[in-house]
Structures are given as C-alpha cells and as structure tokens.
Design a protein around this motif. Structure first.
Motif, PDB file in Angstrom:
ATOM      1  N   LEU A   1       8.283   2.849  12.286  1.00 43.60           N
ATOM      2  CA  LEU A   1       7.720   1.814  11.435  1.00 43.60           C
ATOM      3  C   LEU A   1       6.691   2.413  10.469  1.00 43.60           C
ATOM      4  CD1 LEU A   1       7.141  -0.970  14.113  1.00 43.60           C
ATOM      5  CD2 LEU A   1       9.108  -0.683  12.574  1.00 43.60           C
ATOM      6  N   ALA A   2       6.702   1.907   9.249  1.00 46.18           N
ATOM      7  CA  ALA A   2       5.769   2.398   8.222  1.00 46.18           C
ATOM      8  C   ALA A   2       4.494   1.570   8.253  1.00 46.18           C
ATOM      9  CB  ALA A   2       6.428   2.341   6.849  1.00 46.18           C
ATOM     10  N   VAL A   3       3.842   1.556   9.395  1.00 46.29           N
ATOM     11  CA  VAL A   3       2.628   0.748   9.562  1.00 46.29           C
ATOM     12  C   VAL A   3       1.433   1.662   9.838  1.00 46.29           C
ATOM     13  CG1 VAL A   3       3.811  -1.320  10.328  1.00 46.29           C
ATOM     14  CG2 VAL A   3       3.191   0.439  12.010  1.00 46.29           C
ATOM     15  N   VAL A   4       1.533   2.896   9.420  1.00 44.16           N
ATOM     16  CA  VAL A   4       0.477   3.860   9.711  1.00 44.16           C
ATOM     17  C   VAL A   4      -0.302   4.193   8.433  1.00 44.16           C
ATOM     18  CG1 VAL A   4       1.709   4.884  11.654  1.00 44.16           C
ATOM     19  CG2 VAL A   4       2.063   5.808   9.359  1.00 44.16           C
ATOM     20  N   ASP A   5      -1.513   4.645   8.637  1.00 41.17           N
ATOM     21  CA  ASP A   5      -2.336   5.140   7.535  1.00 41.17           C
ATOM     22  C   ASP A   5      -2.406   6.654   7.613  1.00 41.17           C
ATOM     23  OD1 ASP A   5      -3.079   2.688   6.324  1.00 41.17           O
ATOM     24  OD2 ASP A   5      -4.528   2.339   7.941  1.00 41.17           O
ATOM     25  N   ILE A   6      -2.424   7.278   6.462  1.00 39.27           N
ATOM     26  CA  ILE A   6      -2.503   8.735   6.394  1.00 39.27           C
ATOM     27  C   ILE A   6      -3.877   9.108   5.853  1.00 39.27           C
ATOM     28  CG2 ILE A   6      -1.499  10.836   5.440  1.00 39.27           C
ATOM     29  CD1 ILE A   6       1.099   9.257   5.045  1.00 39.27           C
ATOM     30  N   LYS A   7      -4.634   9.822   6.648  1.00 39.11           N
ATOM     31  CA  LYS A   7      -5.969  10.256   6.242  1.00 39.11           C
ATOM     32  C   LYS A   7      -5.936  11.768   6.056  1.00 39.11           C
ATOM     33  CE  LYS A   7     -10.858   9.950   7.503  1.00 39.11           C
ATOM     34  NZ  LYS A   7     -11.830   9.500   8.533  1.00 39.11           N
TER      35      LYS A   7
ATOM     36  N   VAL B   1       3.490  14.793  -1.732  1.00 41.18           N
ATOM     37  CA  VAL B   1       3.805  13.446  -1.269  1.00 41.18           C
ATOM     38  C   VAL B   1       3.946  13.509   0.248  1.00 41.18           C
ATOM     39  CG1 VAL B   1       5.399  11.502  -1.394  1.00 41.18           C
ATOM     40  CG2 VAL B   1       5.018  12.934  -3.409  1.00 41.18           C
ATOM     41  N   ILE B   2       3.067  12.807   0.942  1.00 40.59           N
ATOM     42  CA  ILE B   2       3.087  12.782   2.400  1.00 40.59           C
ATOM     43  C   ILE B   2       3.536  11.393   2.835  1.00 40.59           C
ATOM     44  CG2 ILE B   2       1.789  13.226   4.506  1.00 40.59           C
ATOM     45  CD1 ILE B   2       1.861  15.596   2.609  1.00 40.59           C
ATOM     46  N   GLN B   3       4.619  11.315   3.600  1.00 36.93           N
ATOM     47  CA  GLN B   3       5.083  10.040   4.134  1.00 36.93           C
ATOM     48  C   GLN B   3       5.144  10.124   5.651  1.00 36.93           C
ATOM     49  OE1 GLN B   3       8.512   9.724   1.090  1.00 36.93           O
ATOM     50  NE2 GLN B   3       8.017   7.622   1.628  1.00 36.93           N
TER      51      GLN B   3
ATOM     52  N   VAL C   1       2.279   6.262   3.198  1.00 35.58           N
ATOM     53  CA  VAL C   1       2.493   7.228   2.122  1.00 35.58           C
ATOM     54  C   VAL C   1       1.144   7.635   1.536  1.00 35.58           C
ATOM     55  CG1 VAL C   1       2.769   5.479   0.320  1.00 35.58           C
ATOM     56  CG2 VAL C   1       3.777   7.751   0.007  1.00 35.58           C
ATOM     57  N   ALA C   2       1.039   8.892   1.131  1.00 32.20           N
ATOM     58  CA  ALA C   2      -0.174   9.398   0.486  1.00 32.20           C
ATOM     59  C   ALA C   2       0.218  10.438  -0.544  1.00 32.20           C
ATOM     60  CB  ALA C   2      -1.124   9.999   1.519  1.00 32.20           C
ATOM     61  N   LEU C   3      -0.429  10.353  -1.690  1.00 34.26           N
ATOM     62  CA  LEU C   3      -0.299  11.385  -2.719  1.00 34.26           C
ATOM     63  C   LEU C   3      -1.552  12.245  -2.637  1.00 34.26           C
ATOM     64  CD1 LEU C   3       0.972   9.213  -5.697  1.00 34.26           C
ATOM     65  CD2 LEU C   3       2.319  10.505  -4.040  1.00 34.26           C
ATOM     66  N   PHE C   4      -1.368  13.529  -2.421  1.00 29.42           N
ATOM     67  CA  PHE C   4      -2.503  14.409  -2.138  1.00 29.42           C
ATOM     68  C   PHE C   4      -2.537  15.564  -3.121  1.00 29.42           C
ATOM     69  CE2 PHE C   4      -4.400  17.962   0.381  1.00 29.42           C
ATOM     70  CZ  PHE C   4      -5.685  17.426   0.467  1.00 29.42           C
ATOM     71  N   HIS C   5      -3.652  15.657  -3.844  1.00 27.10           N
ATOM     72  CA  HIS C   5      -3.859  16.771  -4.770  1.00 27.10           C
ATOM     73  C   HIS C   5      -4.643  17.864  -4.055  1.00 27.10           C
ATOM     74  CE1 HIS C   5      -2.563  14.444  -8.296  1.00 27.10           C
ATOM     75  NE2 HIS C   5      -3.163  13.432  -7.701  1.00 27.10           N
TER      76      HIS C   5
END
Length: 782
Positions: free
Chosen positions: A528-534, A519-521, A694-698
């Motif tokens: 601010l939680a206005v970012v995208d996680i790539k 779980v990447i936050q 937030v991103a869920l990464f496998h």
C-alpha cells in the motif's frame, strides 16, 4: 635523515619500591596507549593550490587539492571526495562544489558569477571526515575578487564597531605560569582594534615605578623579554602604539607556588628546564615530560629532581610544530610549550627553457627537474601554475603548502602573513616562529591520557556516494520491510531495496554528478502507498572564518583589470529596483516535443481546472480507454509504471500536463510498449511538497572538472588573430608528473603582452615530504 620514531623512556630504579615501579610503568603505558589510539583515528588536512592570488567576476578559480594525513602528511587518506566553497564576509556560501578524486588527486575549477560583487571572499575546503573536528581546521584562504569595470568606492563589510585608534597587548609567560624567584621569558602580542598586528614600544616597571626592561615589537606585533619577578611586588607595562594614547597594563600575577616548563632550541638541540616552587607537600613523586608532533609521540621522560634540566636532540621531531607538556602521574597538565622544527632544504628545482626570449604567440618549451637527496624517483602529486608578471603580482607573504600544512592548520586563531616565515630560513624567521609558538595555543590534538576516549565519529569517510532515508507508516512509526524503488533517470539507475527494522534504507554504490534528482517510491509491506518517505538531508558545516578581512578594498593591478575585461569580464551597474512582470514563453523545442501529445493543458488551463488530482485529469483525457500501467514522467524523470503517483499531484502543482495515448509517440516512451504516457512539468514550489509513497530528492553530486584552456598557435593564420591574448594565467597543470631522469616537459604559448612569467610548483610525495618552487621564468620580447 631524521628517525621515523624515537621514544626515550628513562626509568629511575634506585631507591624505589616494586609497587612504585608498577605504578610508574602503568602511567607510562597509559600515555603510550593514548598515543597509539590517537594514531588509529587518523585526522585529515586539506590544502588547495590556486592558479593565482586574486580573480575577477566571470573568471575560473583553478585549484588542486592536497588531502593528507594530519600527522604524517602522507597523501594516503581514503576519502574520495572534497568540498570547496566560496564564502562572503557575511558567512554566506556563494558557491559550493563537490570534487571527486581523479587520476592525479583532487582538482577542478569554480566558475565565478559574472555579477559577483567586488570584495574579499573566503575559499573554504574540507572533507566529510574533517567535520568530526572543529571547522576552524578546514582550509581557509581569503581571495580578493574584482568586478572589472565596477568602480565601487565603498563596500559594506558589516563589521562590528570596534573603535578607532585603539590597541591591546596580551602577555604570555612561557609554560603558562609566572613564578616568583625565577628568571623567565614572557612573550607579548600587540593587536589593533581591527584584529591585525600593531607596532608598539614601551617598558616594564614595578609597583614603585622603577624601569626593569624595555619593550619593542619584533615581528607582526610580537616580542619577548625576560625578567625576575620578586615576592610582594606588582609589575606593569607602559606601552604605546602610533596614533594611540599610552596604556598601562598589569602583567600576569607571579605565583608563590607552581611549576612551569622552559624550552630553548638551537644548534639542533632542545634544552629543557623545569622551574618549581611547589612546597614539599605538593611535590609529585612522578612527573612526565611528553613531546609529540601532530599527535605522534616522539619523546616520553619520567622526571625527578635529578633531571629537571636536560638536552633533547631536535632530530627526534619531524618538520613543523611539536607540543611539549609536563604532566603528573594522574594526568594533570602542569605546563605546556610549543616549538617549531624548520624544514631543511632537501630538494633543488631546475627550470630550463629551449630559448632565452620568445616572440608573441610563440611556443615555449620548459623542462622541469627535481633533484633530491634520494637517488630514487619522486612519486607523489604536483601542480604547476604560470602567471603573467605584468598582470599578477604574487604575494610572498600569503599562505602556501608549507605554511598551511606545517603551521596554520595546527594553531588556534588567525596567523598573519604565514608565508613570511618560509620565504627563507633565517635567524629572523626562526625567531618569529618561536614568538608565534609562545603566543598561539595548540588545539588540534588534545592530550588527555587518563580520560576515556570516545572515537565514535558523527561523520564518516566518504569513499563513495549514497543517499539514505527512513520510511514511516500511516501512524508515523517505522515501516519495516517496506518495498523501495530508487530511480536516477539521468544515469539510467533503477534500484530496488527494502527498509530495515527501523524503517531505514541506504542506497550506496552509486555514482552521480551535480544537480541529480532521485525519484524515491515506497510501498508498505502489504503493497500500500500509505507511507511517508523522510530523506536524510545533507547538512553543511557552519562557517567559522578564522581569517580577518581588511577594512579597505584590495587595490588591483590595472593591467590585470584590463586583461579581465578582454577575457570576458562584466561590468556591474547598481540601478534602482525595477519590477518587470511577464511569463516565460515556451521554447520552440518545448513546443515541438508537446505537439505529438493527444491531450495538453497549459498552466493557465490547469489553474481553472475543477479536477481534483492529476489522475482525474488523466481519466478525462483517456475517456473510455484503458488507463492501467501508464508511463508517468515528472520533470523528465520516469517513475514506476503505476498511476498512484498521479493521485498525489494537484492541478495547482503543475506548469504543464500532457497525455500520449501511445507512449511510443513520447520521447520518454519505450518502442516496445503501447501503453499511455503522462508527462508533467511541476512548478518549482511543488517539488518540496510531501506526497504519500513518493519523494523527489535533490542530492549534491560531484562536478566534473573542466580542462584548462590555453590557446594553440600552430598555424600562421592563428597567430594573426585580432583578438588580444592577455591571459593572466598562462598555464595551469594540476597533474604534473615528474620523472627522476627526464623531469617534466611542458609546452604552452606566449601571450601578446611583453612580460616575464612567474612559476609556482607545489606538491607532496608518498612519504609526506612537501615541495615548493617559486620563481620567474623568462622575458617575452617587446
């Protein structure tokens, strides 16, 4: 004992001006510098020793990985992970596994699915660093797989229509050029339309139809002849192969002007000869004869008219393929030739059992000793496989540690029956290897001393595990100094870090097994939680299989199929498609875990909900209660104590939604906190949906190897068990340790089938010396 390194540099001084000497020295230094740089950028080879040559659905493929330096074959490469894949004939990866280096090297097992269709598959192995070279240099081995009770009469191999009863013949002048006025050797290769070698006979004729010499393939469609091409003449081969019409094939056109290299190896000597028909105006003042073995320079000779012939000691070159090339002073490659130095037998294996015959389920003790030329103990890595001869027929023609590391891994294209060349050292085997050298190209190390070398790798040595990515702001630009928290709930990992100036981040120094979800936050610099996680997704190298597949199914030993059934195989029955609709009900465990929830919603209830987000559902559940600082659990993973993530999840994303007003009542909660907990189970398709912050990464983690199971019959009642012991692999040890004095002692129990056993030991020591033993062991009493 072969010298570790020898370079012969002969500098001709008579009659040369100082400027000429400077130029020649510079060229030699350029070549030396090239090979020095090549040695700095070490390549890798990987070989997998398997417990047996074929398998059945439901069985385990037990393997030991030997990762070595591609030049020295020393097992000292820094990679700590290898990848092992099972690929079908459509180049689709069926199974993929990451293996971590353990004590004793790389070893593990692949579990074949019970319903794996019958057919031939490819086992592929590589490291991340090996991806910097052509994937054709990955380890590849074809493996027949049975599906015990399945009696399929045909399999769709999806092969191109290449025609029937056809063949082709290719001709290869030694050194690459056929020159008028010199007797030269020309090798040839006959191939059937399916890609395998063909048998052929024929003869060479000139343009008048005069017969010059006869042709007949010697080994796997290969052969060679010599003849003297004349000016203003053309030459043809009239050839035929069983079941095919005769063909007339024109030989390569002889050249009026050119230069080529010829080599002959015998009695520990390599005799070279340079043929040149170049006019004086095109003759180079300085030529260089270069010889290297797997990128390690062993011979460098400036050539003039005085030394167009000569003798080189074979001991300068280690075992395996050496590459000779003739080059001019500006780096043009004029002619090339490969030779093979056959490995000398420098070790002797002795296997001694404590008895000559054994009863069923009786303990067998074997002492294994390795005698070498060196008096010191052998330090290295070894693996041992013992199989039942009644069930497993060993294929002496297929690849082994010698054929893979000394031959196949350095040549272009498909090598048919590579194990044949190493069954025994004979004139026929040495002749076959020389034909192979004449008909296959070298490609692992490209020699270009005068070309600027770029050694910036696209893939790096994988000493440890890591995950990485990039944070983008609201406008899609890099988010500098973004705060990031990475959580691996399985391994209790919580790590805080920041993105760099390009918005990139790297989480290293971690250790995780397969199927781990992170779980990447992330929050912007202002929180601010206005970012995208790539996230940087893992890429898989394209499958490029250089092996061929047979047109017909492999015929399995009936005894092996019977043993596979008793070992737990499964019958595959092809039925018409039937669609069964229904929903999986919750297990008793799942119901018990949710019974303590203060508020619960099922998938059906969520589908009818008018709430916009999970946060709205949480507010409704809590009523007037405090909803700050909740514990949020998604698919068993604990996220930040921050309910912003709930705003990114919608009712249609969830399979279940539970609220515990006191997290101590939740199995994920902390006994020291009384804040609420929200437990969410997502639908599979919701896992990949992007959410702000937030991103869920496998990530593919490594698989811990299983221990090979072999039964122990110590007690009398164990020997009387009714279940038949019909193991095909009797014993497997991927970490065999051999002491110089005591040897190695192994113990195992006989199966129920009267048979002899076959032993295969393979290994490599710290110096890069290869070892292999293959032989029968004993007879089990009737």
């Amino acid at each position: 004992m072969k010298p570790l390194f020898m370079i012969i540099v002969c500098v001709l001084l008579n009659g040369m001006m100082s400027f000429r000497l400077f130029q020649e020295k510079t060229t030699s230094e350029q070549i030396l510098s090239f090979f020095d740089n090549l040695r700095m950028v070490q390549q890798e080879k990987l070989y997998l020793h398997l417990d047996k040559p074929y398998y059945a659905g439901g069985e385990q493929i037990w393997f030991k990985g030997y990762l070595v330096n591609s030049s020295t074959h020393k097992p000292d490469m820094p990679d700590n992970f290898i990848y092992v894949e099972l690929v079908n004939q459509d180049n689709k990866i069926i199974l993929r596994q990451k293996v971590k280096k353990n004590e004793g090297g790389f070893w593990g097992n692949l579990s074949l699915p019970l319903d794996l269709p019958v057919g031939e598959y490819t086992l592929r192995g590589y490291t991340n660093w090996m991806r910097n070279t052509d994937s054709g240099f990955f380890f590849q081995k074809n493996i027949p797989v049975a599906n015990v009770l399945d009696r399929s009469d045909s399999v769709d191999f999806n092969k191109e229509d290449i025609g029937e009863n056809d063949f082709s013949v290719s001709f290869f002048p030694e050194g690459g050029h056929l020159l008028i006025g010199y007797r030269q050797q020309i090798a040839y290769k006959c191939q059937r339309s399916d890609g395998y070698s063909g048998v052929m006979k024929g003869y060479i004729v000139n343009q008048l139809g005069d017969t010059l010499t006869q042709l007949e393939s010697e080994h796997d469609g290969m052969g060679a002849f010599s003849f003297f091409p004349e000016k203003d003449n053309s030459y043809y081969a009239l050839v035929r192969s069983p079941g095919c019409a005769e063909k007339k094939i024109q030989l390569p056109q002889a050249e009026d002007s050119g230069i080529t290299l010829s080599l002959n190896q015998s009695a520990g000597k390599i005799r070279y000869r340079i043929f040149s028909s170049l006019p004086a105006s095109k003759q180079s003042d300085s030529l260089y004869l270069i010889g290297h073995t797997r990128g390690s320079l062993r011979f460098l000779l400036p050539v003039s008219n005085d030394n167009y012939t000569g003798v080189i000691n074979s001991s300068y070159f280690p075992d395996g393929i050496s590459h000779f090339l003739l080059m001019d002073q500006i780096g043009n490659k004029l002619s090339e030739r490969l030779i093979f130095n056959y490995p000398e037998k420098n070790s002797c294996w002795t296997l001694q059992t404590d008895k000559k015959k054994y009863d069923r389920r009786e303990k067998i003790k074997v002492n294994i000793k390795l005698d070498t030329e060196s008096e010191s103990s052998v330090k290295g890595f070894f693996s041992l496989s013992i199989t039942d001869n009644n069930s497993v027929f060993m294929d002496s023609l297929s690849g082994n540690i010698y054929s893979e590391l000394l031959l196949v891994s350095d040549l272009k294209g498909f090598i048919e029956n590579p194990g044949w060349y190493f069954k025994e050292k004979s004139r026929k085997a040495i002749r076959g290897l020389d034909l192979l050298m004449l008909t296959h190209g070298w490609s692992r190390f490209e020699v270009n001393p005068f070309t600027e070398q770029s050694h910036v790798p696209a893939y790096f040595v994988e000493k440890g595990q890591y995950i990485s990515g990039r944070i983008l702001n609201f406008w899609g630009k890099e988010a500098k100094e973004a705060a990031i928290v990475a959580v691996d709930p399985v391994n209790n990992l919580v790590r805080s870090l920041e993105s760099d100036e390009k918005g990139c981040f790297l989480l290293d120094g971690i250790d995780y097994c397969d199927s781990t979800t992170f779980v990447i936050q992330a929050r912007s610099k202002k929180g601010l939680a206005v970012v995208d996680i790539k996230m940087d997704e893992e890429t898989i190298p394209v499958v490029k299989n250089k092996n061929l597949f047979p047109d017909s199914l492999f015929v399995f030993n009936p005894h092996y199929l019977s043993s596979a059934i008793d070992a737990g195989g499964m019958r595959v029955i092809n039925l018409e498609d039937v669609v069964i609709e229904g929903k999986r009900s919750q297990t008793a465990k799942e119901k018990a875990e949710r019974v303590w929830a203060d508020y619960s919603m099922t998938e059906e209830m969520l589908g009818k909900s008018v709430s916009r987000t999970a946060k709205d559902l949480f507010r409704n559940a809590m009523g007037a209660a405090d909803i700050s600082d909740p514990l949020v659990v998604i698919d068993g993973m604990c996220c930040w104590d921050d309910n912003y993530i709930l705003e990114t999840i919608y009712p249609d994303d969830m399979k279940s939604f539970d609220v515990f007003k006191d997290q101590k009542r939740c199995k994920y909660g902390s006994v020291s906190k009384s804040t609420p907990a929200v437990v969410i189970t997502l639908k599979p398709e919701a896992m990949s949906r992007k959410r702000k912050g937030v991103a869920l990464f496998h990530s593919l983690g490594y698989v811990k190897p299983d221990q090979f199971y072999h039964p122990i019959y110590d007690m009398p009642d164990e020997k009387q068990l009714e279940k038949m012991d019909v193991r095909s692999t009797i014993y497997w040890n991927p970490t065999l340790e051999i002491d110089s004095q005591e040897g190695a002692n192994v113990e195992f129990y006989a199966s129920d089938i009267p048979a002899s056993y076959h032993v295969v030991i393979e290994g490599v020591d710290e110096s890069g010396q290869l070892y292999r033993y293959s032989g029968d062991l004993l007879k089990i009493a009737e």
